[in-house]
Motif scaffolding. Structure first.
Motif, mmCIF file in Angstrom:
data_model
loop_
_atom_site.group_PDB
_atom_site.id
_atom_site.type_symbol
_atom_site.label_atom_id
_atom_site.label_comp_id
_atom_site.label_asym_id
_atom_site.label_seq_id
_atom_site.Cartn_x
_atom_site.Cartn_y
_atom_site.Cartn_z
ATOM 1 N N SER A 1 0.818 -1.209 0.000
ATOM 2 C CA SER A 1 0.000 0.000 0.000
ATOM 3 C C SER A 1 0.854 1.262 0.000
ATOM 4 N N LEU A 2 0.367 2.280 -0.678
ATOM 5 C CA LEU A 2 0.895 3.630 -0.596
ATOM 6 C C LEU A 2 -0.216 4.486 -0.005
ATOM 7 N N VAL A 3 -0.018 4.946 1.232
ATOM 8 C CA VAL A 3 -1.059 5.646 1.983
ATOM 9 C C VAL A 3 -0.877 7.155 1.817
ATOM 10 N N PHE A 4 -1.987 7.845 1.565
ATOM 11 C CA PHE A 4 -1.968 9.289 1.361
ATOM 12 C C PHE A 4 -2.724 10.003 2.483
ATOM 13 N N ASN A 5 -2.170 11.153 2.889
ATOM 14 C CA ASN A 5 -2.939 12.122 3.661
ATOM 15 C C ASN A 5 -2.818 13.452 2.938
ATOM 16 N N PHE A 6 -3.963 14.100 2.683
ATOM 17 C CA PHE A 6 -3.998 15.281 1.822
ATOM 18 C C PHE A 6 -3.969 16.595 2.597
ATOM 19 N N GLY A 7 -3.734 16.537 3.904
ATOM 20 C CA GLY A 7 -3.512 17.770 4.641
ATOM 21 C C GLY A 7 -4.725 18.264 5.385
ATOM 22 N N GLY A 8 -4.750 19.552 5.582
ATOM 23 C CA GLY A 8 -5.800 20.191 6.365
ATOM 24 C C GLY A 8 -5.173 20.932 7.547
ATOM 25 N N PRO A 9 -5.377 20.427 8.778
ATOM 26 C CA PRO A 9 -6.201 19.281 9.172
ATOM 27 C C PRO A 9 -7.664 19.466 8.761
ATOM 28 N N GLY A 10 -8.318 18.348 8.521
ATOM 29 C CA GLY A 10 -9.726 18.365 8.184
ATOM 30 C C GLY A 10 -10.046 17.831 6.802
ATOM 31 N N ARG A 11 -9.028 17.509 5.994
ATOM 32 C CA ARG A 11 -9.276 16.986 4.656
ATOM 33 C C ARG A 11 -9.638 15.504 4.745
ATOM 34 N N ALA A 12 -10.697 15.128 4.059
ATOM 35 C CA ALA A 12 -11.189 13.751 4.067
ATOM 36 C C ALA A 12 -10.590 12.982 2.897
ATOM 37 N N GLY A 13 -9.851 11.922 3.190
ATOM 38 C CA GLY A 13 -9.224 11.139 2.138
ATOM 39 C C GLY A 13 -10.211 10.380 1.278
ATOM 40 N N VAL A 14 -11.300 9.889 1.873
ATOM 41 C CA VAL A 14 -12.285 9.122 1.099
ATOM 42 C C VAL A 14 -12.919 10.014 0.034
ATOM 43 N N ALA A 15 -13.339 11.199 0.417
ATOM 44 C CA ALA A 15 -13.947 12.118 -0.550
ATOM 45 C C ALA A 15 -12.954 12.524 -1.623
ATOM 46 N N GLN A 16 -11.679 12.678 -1.260
ATOM 47 C CA GLN A 16 -10.660 13.035 -2.241
ATOM 48 C C GLN A 16 -10.536 11.945 -3.299
ATOM 49 N N PHE A 17 -10.518 10.704 -2.886
ATOM 50 C CA PHE A 17 -10.452 9.601 -3.845
ATOM 51 C C PHE A 17 -11.706 9.556 -4.708
#
Length: 511
Positions: free
Chosen positions: A97-113
């Motif tokens: 797996s390559l795991v991403f966090n898109f920042g924020g705080p408060g950004r939702a990874g599921v919605a980003q995908f």
């Protein structure tokens, strides 16, 4: 779903011992039960996906159970939402797996995908399951909205045109009272225990449980903006579980909130000046006649919007709305040409131009998406991660410094952190993680980043014992997976082959 509801739905675990980091051992050994994220009707309703029409159909979703308080394994638990885009290559090519966090705080990874495919190379997409998650208190992971999340809007509007040093006692009291209403509404919504455990140290503990549930012995990770702090702290806390971490758009870990706000203001000013230079040198249209003239010409344009605000889809665009739009759009270098065109049309009075209306319409629409949720999580994490900076006078002094650092954008960055002055106590993480036992780490810094100044990337690369800094000599907030071939090639070589860029490596700007 509110946190209170989500917490009530999850059973508590039995007694379990803790490891050296306060982790409940019984939460290891989970397996994600993957299922399609979206139905066929939801996929059809979401519209076409540019570049990969089957992206959404391949997405799989699941959950990982974590304790609200990692030091209390018998207490309440929540389900963290996790999303996966399976690797597309043959089995022998897959690496985990390559795991991403898109920042924020408060950004939702599921919605980003779910919004569309990531701009990654074919080799990365073939080799890795691409994974992200909604951190605790965000999106589908017991996300919440503080009822008074907008309490500070009017008090902030009242000081927008006032030099911070000239903000009088009554307005300071209004700001302080509004900040307390914000804090108290968060406490009423989710309770003190949940807010006290929203800090990054617990997000990192959650991330190690996610890594374990994915079946990966070691974590491969790309963190953007705030996600760099998650990654740096992970490498410090779990070096033996770390494989490769890309930390793009570094967040500062050593300073306090007020100093952060001052330096973010300075970074925004630097990015604005880089945009003006681009506008004058390379944009097809530009409202400015020279670098020295630009501040006065920009002020005249903004003053015109104060006199006659634009109305787009029933909403007013005045000076402060335009400043918000410009600051947000500085995050994406590809938008700079459109920004220059927009300002040129407005300067000419051509505000009914279809491009102007469409561009401003997208801004209005984006501002109305999920109001309050991201703001609530942002404040909860930032306040939990920092000691309270003091009373309202400390913020006023910081706003003065921020306004001097950024004449164009002012000191709002500092004022906005006022709720932290009344925030409940929380467990704090290491202020300057150095990760001396971690494998080689990669920090990526953008020279004209408007949100996380380049100096922060330099500092993080020096602070982390095994880190190397890759510099992008352009603009925008973060650089990887944004269509910058030099950056993408260097980061891919690190993620796939363990090749670290040479000391002092840099990539030219794209504009």
């Amino acid at each position: 779903m509110t946190v209170g509801t989500a917490l009530a739905l999850v059973a508590t675990a039995g007694f379990a011992p803790l490891d050296e980091w306060g982790h409940a051992r019984s939460f290891y050994g989970q397996h994600v039960d993957w299922s399609p994220c979206l139905t066929a009707d939801e996929i059809a309703g979401a519209g076409p996906v540019e570049g990969d029409p089957d992206w959404r159909a391949r997405l799989e979703c699941g959950t990982v159970t974590v304790p609200v308080d990692h030091g209390d394994p018998n207490g309440r638990t929540i389900e963290l939402a996790v999303v996966r885009h399976p690797a597309q290559g043959p089995a022998e090519q897959r690496r985990g797996s390559l795991v991403f966090n898109f920042g924020g705080p408060g950004r939702a990874g599921v919605a980003q995908f779910e919004s569309g495919p990531l701009a990654l190379s074919r080799r990365v997409r073939d080799s890795y399951d691409l994974v992200s998650f909604d951190p605790r208190g965000v999106g589908e992971s017991a996300g919440f909205t503080c009822p008074a999340w907008d309490a500070m809007e009017r008090p902030l509007e009242a000081v927008e045109d006032v030099a911070p040093a000239d903000v009088d006692h009554d307005r300071l009291q209004d700001l302080e009272s509004a900040a307390r209403r914000f804090t108290w509404s968060c406490l009423d919504e989710v309770g003190e225990e949940f807010l006290a455990n929203m800090g990054t140290v617990n997000v990192v503990r959650d991330l190690d449980l996610i890594r374990d549930a994915l079946g990966d012995d070691r974590l491969t990770y790309a963190g953007f903006s705030y996600g760099t702090y998650i990654g740096a702290l992970y490498a410090d806390m779990y070096p033996e579980n770390t494989r490769a971490l890309v930390l793009d758009g570094a967040l500062r870990t050593r300073r306090g909130l007020i100093d952060d706000g001052v330096e973010q203001s300075r970074g925004a000013q630097t990015a604005w000046e880089a945009f003006v230079a681009y506008c004058l040198e390379g944009a097809p249209e530009c409202p400015f006649t020279g670098a020295e003239e630009a501040p006065g010409e920009a002020e005249a344009l903004l003053a015109g919007l104060d006199r006659r605000p634009l109305v787009v889809r029933g909403q007013r665009i005045d000076r402060h709305e335009m400043l918000t739009l410009l600051r947000d759009s500085l995050h994406t270098e590809r938008q700079w040409e459109s920004d220059a065109h927009l300002l040129a049309r407005i300067a000419l009075g051509d505000t009914r131009d279809p491009f102007v209306q469409a561009y401003l319409g997208r801004f209005v629409d984006g501002r109305n998406e999920s109001p309050g949720a991201e703001e609530s999580a942002f404040m909860a994490v930032r306040c939990a991660d920092h000691e309270p900076p003091g009373g309202v006078r400390a913020y006023q002094e910081g706003a003065e410094r921020a306004a001097r650092s950024s004449p164009f954008f002012g000191g709002d960055d500092v004022w906005s952190y006022l709720p932290c002055a009344s925030w409940p106590d929380a467990e704090s993480a290491a202020r300057a993680p150095s990760a001396p036992m971690a494998p080689p780490l990669l920090v990526v810094g953008t020279r004209n980043d408007p949100a996380t100044p380049y100096a922060w990337a330099e500092e993080l690369a020096d602070q982390l014992a095994t880190a190397t800094l890759l510099t992008y000599e352009g603009g925008g907030h973060t650089a990887y997976a944004g269509g910058r071939s030099c950056v993408d090639a260097a980061v891919d070589a690190y993620l796939l082959d363990g090749v670290v860029p040479e000391h002092g490596a840099s990539c030219p700007g794209a504009l």
